[in-house]
Design a protein around this motif. Structure first.
Motif, PDB file in Angstrom:
ATOM      1  N   HIS A  97       0.833  -1.209   0.000  1.00 45.22           N
ATOM      2  CA  HIS A  97       0.000   0.000   0.000  1.00 45.22           C
ATOM      3  C   HIS A  97       0.867   1.259   0.000  1.00 45.22           C
ATOM      4  O   HIS A  97       0.584   2.216  -0.730  1.00 45.22           O
ATOM      5  N   GLU A  98       1.940   1.254   0.804  1.00 42.13           N
ATOM      6  CA  GLU A  98       2.839   2.415   0.848  1.00 42.13           C
ATOM      7  C   GLU A  98       3.491   2.660  -0.506  1.00 42.13           C
ATOM      8  O   GLU A  98       3.565   3.804  -0.969  1.00 42.13           O
ATOM      9  N   VAL A  99       3.973   1.586  -1.143  1.00 38.37           N
ATOM     10  CA  VAL A  99       4.640   1.714  -2.440  1.00 38.37           C
ATOM     11  C   VAL A  99       3.643   2.168  -3.498  1.00 38.37           C
ATOM     12  O   VAL A  99       3.948   3.007  -4.343  1.00 38.37           O
ATOM     13  N   LYS A 100       2.428   1.637  -3.432  1.00 35.71           N
ATOM     14  CA  LYS A 100       1.400   2.031  -4.398  1.00 35.71           C
ATOM     15  C   LYS A 100       1.109   3.523  -4.304  1.00 35.71           C
ATOM     16  O   LYS A 100       0.909   4.197  -5.315  1.00 35.71           O
ATOM     17  N   THR A 101       1.126   4.070  -3.096  1.00 36.71           N
ATOM     18  CA  THR A 101       0.917   5.500  -2.897  1.00 36.71           C
ATOM     19  C   THR A 101       1.997   6.311  -3.621  1.00 36.71           C
ATOM     20  O   THR A 101       1.695   7.287  -4.298  1.00 36.71           O
ATOM     21  N   VAL A 102       3.251   5.883  -3.495  1.00 37.56           N
ATOM     22  CA  VAL A 102       4.363   6.568  -4.172  1.00 37.56           C
ATOM     23  C   VAL A 102       4.178   6.490  -5.688  1.00 37.56           C
ATOM     24  O   VAL A 102       4.303   7.491  -6.402  1.00 37.56           O
ATOM     25  N   LEU A 103       3.870   5.291  -6.194  1.00 30.83           N
ATOM     26  CA  LEU A 103       3.725   5.116  -7.635  1.00 30.83           C
ATOM     27  C   LEU A 103       2.522   5.886  -8.186  1.00 30.83           C
ATOM     28  O   LEU A 103       2.590   6.451  -9.275  1.00 30.83           O
ATOM     29  N   ASP A 104       1.426   5.928  -7.417  1.00 34.56           N
ATOM     30  CA  ASP A 104       0.259   6.708  -7.844  1.00 34.56           C
ATOM     31  C   ASP A 104       0.604   8.190  -7.919  1.00 34.56           C
ATOM     32  O   ASP A 104       0.184   8.889  -8.839  1.00 34.56           O
ATOM     33  N   ASN A 105       1.378   8.661  -6.952  1.00 30.68           N
ATOM     34  CA  ASN A 105       1.806  10.059  -6.953  1.00 30.68           C
ATOM     35  C   ASN A 105       2.703  10.337  -8.164  1.00 30.68           C
ATOM     36  O   ASN A 105       2.534  11.357  -8.841  1.00 30.68           O
ATOM     37  N   ASN A 106       3.629   9.429  -8.452  1.00 29.65           N
ATOM     38  CA  ASN A 106       4.499   9.585  -9.622  1.00 29.65           C
ATOM     39  C   ASN A 106       3.674   9.632 -10.900  1.00 29.65           C
ATOM     40  O   ASN A 106       3.944  10.422 -11.800  1.00 29.65           O
TER      41      ASN A 106
END
Length: 84
Positions: free
Chosen positions: A54-63
């Protein structure tokens, strides 16, 4: 899942979180395809560590949300000095 894949998935996740890396940047760093990074993060990491996924997905969604800005800046740099 094989141990080396699980290890790669965890390393990818840590790298993306620490550097806010894009899928493309992570793929280049780990010498795998963008498809592999995407599958590792969206499917395999979810199996191994849902919280981290979930944390990584947040970063990738922001990117992904900022992608159009980076593209515009790259174009601006490309043509800077060639306009006049």
């Amino acid at each position: 899942m094989k141990d080396y894949i699980e290890e790669r998935v965890m390393e990818l996740a840590r790298y993306i979180l620490e550097t806010n890396a894009t899928v493309r940047a992570a793929a280049k760093k780990f010498r795998v395809s963008k498809s592999t990074v995407h599958k590792d993060i969206t499917e395999r990491l979810l199996e191994i560590n849902p919280g981290l996924a979930h944390e990584v997905k947040t970063v990738l969604d922001n990117n992904k949300a900022e992608r159009h800005i980076r593209g515009g800046l790259a174009t601006q740099q490309k043509y800077k000095g060639n306009m006049h």
